[in-house]
Design a protein around this motif. Structure first.
Motif, PDB file in Angstrom:
ATOM      1  N   GLU A  28       0.830  -1.206   0.000  1.00 20.54           N
ATOM      2  CA  GLU A  28       0.000   0.000   0.000  1.00 20.54           C
ATOM      3  C   GLU A  28       0.865   1.257   0.000  1.00 20.54           C
ATOM      4  O   GLU A  28       1.939   1.276   0.572  1.00 20.54           O
ATOM      5  CB  GLU A  28      -0.856   0.011   1.264  1.00 20.54           C
ATOM      6  N   GLU A  29       0.352   2.301  -0.649  1.00 18.55           N
ATOM      7  CA  GLU A  29       1.080   3.564  -0.701  1.00 18.55           C
ATOM      8  C   GLU A  29       1.190   4.178   0.699  1.00 18.55           C
ATOM      9  O   GLU A  29       0.255   4.110   1.479  1.00 18.55           O
ATOM     10  CB  GLU A  29       0.347   4.547  -1.605  1.00 18.55           C
ATOM     11  N   GLN A  51       1.007   6.780   3.505  1.00 14.88           N
ATOM     12  CA  GLN A  51       0.120   7.923   3.790  1.00 14.88           C
ATOM     13  C   GLN A  51       0.717   8.762   4.922  1.00 14.88           C
ATOM     14  O   GLN A  51       1.486   8.238   5.734  1.00 14.88           O
ATOM     15  CB  GLN A  51      -1.262   7.418   4.255  1.00 14.88           C
ATOM     16  N   ILE A  52       0.315  10.018   4.991  1.00 17.31           N
ATOM     17  CA  ILE A  52       0.770  10.889   6.086  1.00 17.31           C
ATOM     18  C   ILE A  52       0.456  10.249   7.449  1.00 17.31           C
ATOM     19  O   ILE A  52       1.252  10.305   8.380  1.00 17.31           O
ATOM     20  CB  ILE A  52       0.092  12.287   5.968  1.00 17.31           C
ATOM     21  N   ASN A  96       0.673   7.328   8.246  1.00 18.22           N
ATOM     22  CA  ASN A  96       1.607   6.226   8.567  1.00 18.22           C
ATOM     23  C   ASN A  96       2.902   6.723   9.214  1.00 18.22           C
ATOM     24  O   ASN A  96       3.751   5.912   9.596  1.00 18.22           O
ATOM     25  CB  ASN A  96       1.989   5.441   7.307  1.00 18.22           C
ATOM     26  N   GLN A 118       4.675  18.185   8.790  1.00 18.49           N
ATOM     27  CA  GLN A 118       4.246  16.818   9.143  1.00 18.49           C
ATOM     28  C   GLN A 118       5.213  16.171  10.135  1.00 18.49           C
ATOM     29  O   GLN A 118       4.788  15.438  11.034  1.00 18.49           O
ATOM     30  CB  GLN A 118       4.112  15.942   7.877  1.00 18.49           C
ATOM     31  N   SER A 134       0.392  17.530  -8.070  1.00 13.18           N
ATOM     32  CA  SER A 134       0.123  17.052  -6.711  1.00 13.18           C
ATOM     33  C   SER A 134       0.069  18.247  -5.768  1.00 13.18           C
ATOM     34  O   SER A 134       0.660  19.291  -6.051  1.00 13.18           O
ATOM     35  CB  SER A 134       1.251  16.147  -6.233  1.00 13.18           C
ATOM     36  N   ASP A 161       1.235  16.036  -0.709  1.00 14.35           N
ATOM     37  CA  ASP A 161       1.553  14.794  -1.434  1.00 14.35           C
ATOM     38  C   ASP A 161       3.013  14.814  -1.909  1.00 14.35           C
ATOM     39  O   ASP A 161       3.684  13.781  -1.925  1.00 14.35           O
ATOM     40  CB  ASP A 161       0.615  14.599  -2.629  1.00 14.35           C
ATOM     41  N   ARG A 219       5.215  13.418   0.720  1.00 14.47           N
ATOM     42  CA  ARG A 219       4.970  12.055   1.236  1.00 14.47           C
ATOM     43  C   ARG A 219       6.151  11.112   1.046  1.00 14.47           C
ATOM     44  O   ARG A 219       6.477  10.316   1.936  1.00 14.47           O
ATOM     45  CB  ARG A 219       3.708  11.466   0.595  1.00 14.47           C
ATOM     46  N   TYR A 270       8.228   9.269   3.871  1.00 12.65           N
ATOM     47  CA  TYR A 270       8.382   7.808   3.874  1.00 12.65           C
ATOM     48  C   TYR A 270       9.844   7.426   4.090  1.00 12.65           C
ATOM     49  O   TYR A 270      10.179   6.635   4.979  1.00 12.65           O
ATOM     50  CB  TYR A 270       7.876   7.243   2.540  1.00 12.65           C
ATOM     51  N   PHE A 308       4.295   6.918  -4.045  1.00 14.10           N
ATOM     52  CA  PHE A 308       4.517   7.417  -2.690  1.00 14.10           C
ATOM     53  C   PHE A 308       5.284   6.340  -1.934  1.00 14.10           C
ATOM     54  O   PHE A 308       4.663   5.472  -1.320  1.00 14.10           O
ATOM     55  CB  PHE A 308       3.166   7.716  -2.010  1.00 14.10           C
TER      56      PHE A 308
END
Ligand SMILES: NC(=O)c1ccc[n+]([C@@H]2O[C@H](COP(=O)([O-])OP(=O)(O)OC[C@H]3O[C@@H](n4cnc5c(N)ncnc54)[C@H](OP(=O)(O)O)[C@@H]3O)[C@@H](O)[C@H]2O)c1
Length: 318
Positions: A7-8, A10-11, A13, A38, A252, A256, A259, A263, A281
């Motif tokens: 899965e991509e 996400q913020i 995560n 963030q 984007s 985004d 992201r 990550y 992402f």
């Protein structure tokens, strides 16, 4: 080719970062602003390393409107002045003993040809060599973070690069003329941008190869296409056309755009991609492997970059 079926990222995560110390270069605007926000929202202490205290203070005030009590400060950094980067490092080390996350995000794109006072093409220095000077200066603090957490995966360097490194630069780094002085025509500024972004991809692999066993890993990435101040530097017809194209093409949001940096900087999963080139992402993109899988190409850039720093009075490799 893009790999990864998971899965991509996400913020949501982003793990809890309480107690972590981080630097985001160019964190006052665009993608860096959201990267900073963030990280801080998840509890990290964040230094925005950028050239204008006023612009950084304004950004911090705006971020604190979003959420009070965020631990964000200004760190003076001018990537176009190598000697001043020594002061940036000293200033940081006078305040902190360790650095968990360094996000080399600041950049300029497609500027007219200009040499910095260090004699380097302005994009080459801003996007590549200046960041390398900062990274090398901060290595002791990154090592300290790895030791502090007793964790081989914690200290991370993230180079915000670009697909331009793959699409617009020369086939390989031009060591005879790193400033690409001889390029002419309207596309020359864009090709110089591609060149410095290519270097920022390769140097992340070189750093990971050398420091992984000490708990430091580095990543490079394309953040996606985001409307920001970055598109304002080229005042030629090509720049005007590209800005017009941006307005009608899908882009984007800055969040985004942040992201993939987030990550690489924070996800436990990212460690498997250390040294590699990532795209939104948080996916590995094999297109850069033509350089990354060539140890001679990686070593050559490492030696070139460190020799350049040595010539400018930086301490030799640690
Ligand atoms: N936006 C995109 O579509 C896109 C696509 C691919 C890659 N990227 C990469 O993503 C990164 C962030 O871009 P962005 O779109 O967020 O750009 P941006 O909005 O123009 O922000 C760039 C940041 O870099 C800082 N900066 C520029 N020159 C500097 C210097 N000499 N010393 C210190 N800081 C300096 C700027 O500070 P000031 O406020 O003082 O100017 C600003 O904070 C860049 O590396 C860019 O190449 C962006």
């Amino acid at each position: 080719m893009v790999c990864g079926s998971e899965e991509e990222f996400q913020i949501g995560n982003i793990p809890d970062l309480t107690g972590y110390v981080s630097i985001v270069t160019g964190g006052n605007a665009g993608i860096g602003y959201q990267t900073t926000l963030q990280l801080a929202k998840r509890g990290a202490r964040v230094y925005i390393a950028s050239r204008s205290k006023d612009r950084v203070d304004q950004a911090i005030a705006a971020m604190r409107k979003d959420e009070k009590g965020l631990d964000i400060s200004f760190l003076k950094l001018d990537l176009q002045d190598l000697q001043s980067i020594k002061c940036t490092v000293e200033e940081f080390l006078s305040k902190e003993t360790r650095l968990d996350i360094l996000i080399n995000n600041a950049g300029i794109m497609a500027c007219p040809f200009e040499l910095t006072k260090d004699g380097l093409e302005v994009q080459w220095q801003t996007c590549f060599l200046g960041h390398h000077a900062l990274t090398m200066g901060l290595l002791p603090a990154l090592s300290a973070a790895a030791l502090y957490h007793n964790n081989k995966t914690r200290a991370r360097i993230v180079n915000v690069s670009s697909d331009a490194g793959l699409l617009w630069g020369p086939k390989s780094i031009n060591y005879d003329d790193p400033n690409l002085t001889d390029l002419t025509g309207r596309t020359a500024p864009w090709r110089r941008y591609g060149h410095c972004k290519q270097a920022s991809i390769i140097i992340a692999k070189a750093i990971t190869d050398r420091y992984r066993t000490k708990g430091i890993t580095a990543y490079s990435l394309h953040p996606g296409i985001v409307q920001s101040n970055l598109q304002s530097h080229d005042n030629t017809i090509l720049g005007t056309l590209s800005r017009a194209a941006m307005k009608i093409s899908p882009t984007s949001s800055a969040v985004d755009g942040a992201r993939t940096s987030l990550y690489c900087a924070t996800s436990p999963r990212a460690i498997d991609s250390a040294g590699l080139y990532m795209v939104p992402f948080g996916k590995v993109d094999n297109r850069a492997n033509k350089w990354l899988n060539d140890p001679k190409a990686v070593d050559k850039l490492w030696e070139y970059a460190n020799n350049q720093l040595k010539n400018h009075g930086f301490p030799t490799e640690q």
